[in-house]
Design an enzyme around this catalytic site. Structure first.
Site, short mmCIF file in Angstrom:
data_model
loop_
_atom_site.label_atom_id
_atom_site.label_comp_id
_atom_site.label_asym_id
_atom_site.label_seq_id
_atom_site.Cartn_x
_atom_site.Cartn_y
_atom_site.Cartn_z
N LYS A 135 -24.80 -103.85 81.04
CA LYS A 135 -23.79 -103.63 82.08
C LYS A 135 -22.83 -104.81 82.08
O LYS A 135 -23.26 -105.97 81.95
CB LYS A 135 -24.49 -103.48 83.44
N SER A 152 -26.37 -99.17 93.48
CA SER A 152 -25.56 -99.13 92.26
C SER A 152 -26.24 -98.56 91.02
O SER A 152 -25.59 -98.31 90.02
CB SER A 152 -25.05 -100.54 91.93
N SER A 185 -22.28 -99.13 91.08
CA SER A 185 -21.43 -99.79 90.11
C SER A 185 -21.95 -99.67 88.66
O SER A 185 -21.26 -100.10 87.74
CB SER A 185 -21.31 -101.27 90.47
#
Length: 471
Positions: free
Chosen positions: A77, A176, A152
């Site tokens: 990520k 997230s 996210s």
């Protein structure tokens, strides 16, 4: 014969161990799919084919090892740093930043034998629960590219759902991992605070963000989570047990047990915002409850005790968490309007107000654990609405934006505040084919129970056989 991406991560690993596939074959397969299919989906912001192929060759030349991720691809990520790879953090502020050291999580996944293919898309500094930044295309759910994939960890979810990766690590500070997993039809696991050494949450404000996996199956999620935990001793577990290597994968594979569950549709936001659970979210919850009942679990209904201070206290943490973003003076102009609003509000907060919020949320944590203690797991909707259309969130009005995020995701952030484990499961589809899920919240350190229940539902429902159209 199934294509490589149709196999589970576990099946790919077994074929690697048996030399039926090589690390390079698997890496080449996924790199090809990324090149052909990611355009317009917004899964990746950086792809590192040369480094991935070189690592795959080295691993292949050394022969199979029993390492938990040996030869399997993943992607970092883009809130984590990997030496020599751009770390954009979803922001124009970091457009030219290339770190020379790696964070602990990439190091742990490398040590487990994994192969990074690059960086997955994330919103600016991971602050919003949707992935639509000014530095990358929006992350779109492959089930309907007009809709957002959430955030996210939006890019990670898109990559797994579209078959561009077998699984992916994410981070979860208010939902997230679970939000994008639910929006893309995946299994998403938010571990207990302190369980994953390289993403424990303990060093962060309020202990909110932890690292966890996104995968198509419960077993694959457990496999990646086991690797993230690793075998090294670590100095803090809080209420999370020290799982031995492979223990969570074994729980997911066996999928055994009958448990006492409670269904909850209230949230700590109910006093502050107009929270409405959509008919689609209710249908998913009803379907999940019916399947859990058919499996023989005990089920009753509960309501969360009102806690009027939750909303203002969490807002303080959200704003204070942005205060440390490294933007000063003219550099603030490089931030997106929402992020700049958060930074400015966070820097205006008096220290006393932050102390009050932290103390109040600590009391809330104890209250939630007490209320949930009689049950093995709590069942809630994963999201209150279907995946949101791109552009649905107001990017300029911070107050409105906050309300929109709360209304879409009222059941996620309080789990981070409480430090509890949770998993989202794609138990249902709408009439037009959109995935809708439920969330299971466990006791402190209760990951094995959540994975066992998830495995039971997966065997019964078979969501792992669903694939988005065209992917």
């Amino acid at each position: 014969m199934s294509e490589i991406h149709d196999l589970t991560a576990r099946e790919q690993w077994e074929r690697l161990q048996q030399r039926q596939l090589s690390p390079l074959e698997i890496v080449d397969h996924y790199l090809s799919r990324i090149e052909r299919l990611d355009d317009g989906l917004g899964a990746f912001v950086t792809v590192t084919p040369d480094a991935a192929r070189e690592r795959a060759r080295r691993l292949g030349d050394a022969g199979p090892r029993p390492d938990p991720l040996w030869g399997l691809p993943f992607a970092d990520k883009d809130l984590t740093m990997r030496a020599g790879v751009p770390a954009k953090f979803g922001s124009r502020l970091m457009a030219d930043f290339v770190p020379d050291t790696s964070d602990e999580l990439p190091q742990a996944l490398d040590a487990a034998g994994g192969i990074s293919l690059g960086k997955t898309n994330t919103p600016e500094f991971g602050m919003p629960s949707y992935t639509e930044s000014l530095v990358a295309p929006p992350a779109r759910t492959p089930w309907n590219p007009a809709l957002g994939a959430g955030g996210s960890s939006g890019g990670a979810a898109v990559a797994v759902a579209a078959g561009l990766l077998p699984f992916a690590p994410g981070s979860d500070g208010g939902g997230s991992i679970r939000i994008p997993a639910a929006a893309t039809g995946l299994v998403g696991v938010k571990p207990s605070r302190g369980l994953v050494p390289s993403g424990s949450g303990i060093g962060s404000l309020g202990g909110l963000p932890v690292a966890g996996p996104l995968a198509r199956t419960v077993g694959d999620a457990a496999m990646l989570l086991d690797a993230m935990i690793g075998d090294e001793p670590f100095p803090f577990t809080l209420r999370a047990p020290r799982w031995e290597g492979g223990a969570l994968s074994n729980a997911a594979i066996r999928g055994e047990g009958r448990y006492q569950l409670a269904v909850m549709t209230t949230s700590p936001w109910d006093d502050a915002y107009d929270i409405t659970v959509s008919s689609e979210a209710s249908a998913a919850l009803d379907h999940g409850i019916a399947e859990l009942d058919a499996l023989g679990h005990g089920i009753e209904a509960i309501a969360l005790e009102p806690w009027p201070d939750y909303a203002p206290h969490f807002r303080v943490l959200w704003q204070a968490g942005a205060a440390g973003i490294p933007a000063e003076g003219a550099a603030l102009e490089l931030l997106e309007p929402l992020t700049r609003w958060l930074v400015e509000r966070g820097r205006e907060l008096p220290a006393r107000r932050l102390v009050e919020a932290l103390a109040g949320l600590a009391q809330f944590e104890r209250s939630v654990i007490r209320q949930f203690a009689p049950y093995d797991a709590i069942v809630t909707p994963a999201l209150a609405m279907t995946p949101r259309p791109l552009g649905w969130y107001d990017s300029a009005d911070g107050e409105k934006n906050f309300a929109q995020q709360v209304q879409y995701t009222p059941f996620t952030s309080f789990v981070n505040v409480s430090g509890l484990p949770a998993v989202t499961l794609p138990v249902h589809q709408t009439d037009d084919g959109l995935p809708m899920g439920i969330q299971l919240i466990g006791r402190p350190g209760g990951e094995a129970t959540l994975l066992a229940i998830g495995a039971q539902l997966e065997r019964r429902i078979g969501w792992q056989r669903r694939h988005p159209p065209q992917w």
